[in-house]
Design an enzyme around this catalytic site. Structure first.
Site, PDB file in Angstrom:
ATOM      1  N   GLY A  66       0.815  -1.202   0.000  1.00 42.26           N
ATOM      2  CA  GLY A  66       0.000   0.000   0.000  1.00 42.26           C
ATOM      3  C   GLY A  66       0.851   1.254   0.000  1.00 42.26           C
ATOM      4  N   GLY A 115       0.414  -5.320   0.836  1.00 48.03           N
ATOM      5  CA  GLY A 115      -0.833  -5.224   0.087  1.00 48.03           C
ATOM      6  C   GLY A 115      -0.811  -5.958  -1.232  1.00 48.03           C
ATOM      7  N   GLU A 138       5.981  -6.124   7.567  1.00 46.92           N
ATOM      8  CA  GLU A 138       5.333  -5.171   8.465  1.00 46.92           C
ATOM      9  C   GLU A 138       6.004  -4.981   9.816  1.00 46.92           C
ATOM     10  OE1 GLU A 138       2.449  -6.201   5.317  1.00 46.92           O
ATOM     11  OE2 GLU A 138       3.793  -7.370   6.592  1.00 46.92           O
ATOM     12  N   ASP A 146      -1.103  -7.691   7.487  1.00 48.02           N
ATOM     13  CA  ASP A 146      -2.544  -7.510   7.316  1.00 48.02           C
ATOM     14  C   ASP A 146      -2.976  -8.057   5.967  1.00 48.02           C
ATOM     15  OD1 ASP A 146      -1.288  -5.465   5.856  1.00 48.02           O
ATOM     16  OD2 ASP A 146      -2.918  -4.052   6.197  1.00 48.02           O
TER      17      ASP A 146
END
Length: 354
Positions: A66, A115, A138, A146
């Site tokens: 992202g 992402g 992350e 995520d």
């Protein structure tokens, strides 16, 4: 005229989506997330579209995740609401890909991070190449795996997913197949042939005809010591077992984990263990949404992005600074239902796959 961030095409029976930010390694913006979802929704009811394919422009990356800089800006100078809406819509897209009624072929060439994993690893047909590097980085930026990362990694063989998550490591094509993050291997020069074949041929037959044998899986070969070290839900015990292991790779893993955000390591391990008992991806996404919102408020996220992406000094100052000073109860509480104050602050409710 600027280039579109997403190229949407119809080629015969194929709906083709090309992430078109090659200079940014095809990192996802909120606009791209919404455009991808709109295209998928339109093609789901279009009988002329038999298969969907998703790829990244350029040779370097499928998608590097992202728009971290934008999320950092919202964390440091905004109110967090833009990030909350981005994650809400991104996770809804991940869920829609997983339950899509037609084959989705993800062409996972080059870098596939964060992402980008959510955009590809939930697809029905996941193709990797000799250039593929897949990872969930992350914990190195004060965040948590995520986009369904806890769901995917908790279902990898043994503790390989735990190792990958806590060290923020990455794997090549062979290990991606072994970990269940991919389904087929193609030489990179055959990707265009696959796209052309999908215009008229069914996904299963086209991939079977063009794919080759899986390459080696070096991480899979390390599974015995990884399984022994990462058992349980205590990150300090994991570090102790890694330190005591005779394998040099175990000591490297321990050093890597100690360099990551202690809060992220503790929350990630708790989230992986919780995801193992969840009935489906959507439950994991709902938990990850809470974790993401709370990570946004943590000083480690702003500091991690600063150190790794903005200033690039690679010297983050974590708070708390060590796993020894982390409250284990806080790590487990991070996935608790949102409080009324949090819902008001972020202007969102609990996540659902709408």
């Amino acid at each position: 005229m600027s280039e579109p961030e997403l190229i949407v095409e119809r080629r015969g029976a194929l709906g083709l989506l090309t992430l078109n930010r090659p200079r940014a390694l095809n990192a996802l913006t909120h606009g791209m997330v919404l455009e991808i979802r709109a295209a998928l929704d339109a093609w789901a009811g279009d009988d002329a579209v038999r298969t969907v394919a998703i790829r990244g422009a350029g040779d370097r990356a499928f998608c590097a995740g992202g728009d971290i800089v934008g999320l950092h800006r919202d964390a440091t100078s905004g109110d967090g609401r833009a990030a909350a809406v981005f994650w809400r819509d991104e996770y809804r897209l991940n869920a829609a890909i997983a339950r899509y009624p037609k084959p989705i072929v993800a062409l996972m060439h080059g870098i596939v991070l964060g992402g980008g994993v959510g955009l590809s690893a939930h697809a029905s047909h996941r193709v990797v190449t000799d250039s593929t590097r897949i990872g969930m980085p992350e914990t190195g930026i004060g965040f948590i795996p995520d986009v369904g990362g806890t769901w995917l990694l908790s279902r990898a063989p043994g503790e390989l997913g735990t190792h990958l998550a806590l060290t923020a490591g990455s794997v090549g094509a062979g290990d991606a197949l072994a970990l269940g993050l991919a389904d087929a291997f193609l030489e990179a020069e055959r990707l265009e042939a696959l796209v052309s074949a999908l215009e008229s041929e069914r996904a299963d037959s086209a991939i079977a005809r063009l794919s080759g044998p899986a390459p080696s899986a070096p991480l899979l070969a390390e599974q015995p010591w990884i399984d022994a070290a990462y058992v349980g839900d205590d990150p300090l015990a994991v570090l102790a077992r890694l330190d005591a292991a005779p394998e040099p790779a175990a000591h490297e893993a321990a050093a890597s984990i100690r360099a990551k955000s202690p809060t992220s390591v503790g929350v990630t391990l708790a989230a992986l263990r919780a995801a193992r008992g969840m009935p489906d991806l959507e439950h994991a996404l709902a938990a990850e949404f809470r974790l993401a919102l709370r990570a946004l408020l943590s000083p480690d996220f702003a500091e991690g992005v600063r150190a790794q992406v903005i200033d690039k000094d690679r010297a983050p100052h974590w708070s708390p600074p060590t796993l020894q000073s982390l409250d284990p109860a806080a790590a487990h509480a991070a996935a608790a239902p949102l409080t009324p104050a949090e819902r008001e602050r972020f202007a969102v409710d609990e996540w659902t796959a709408a």
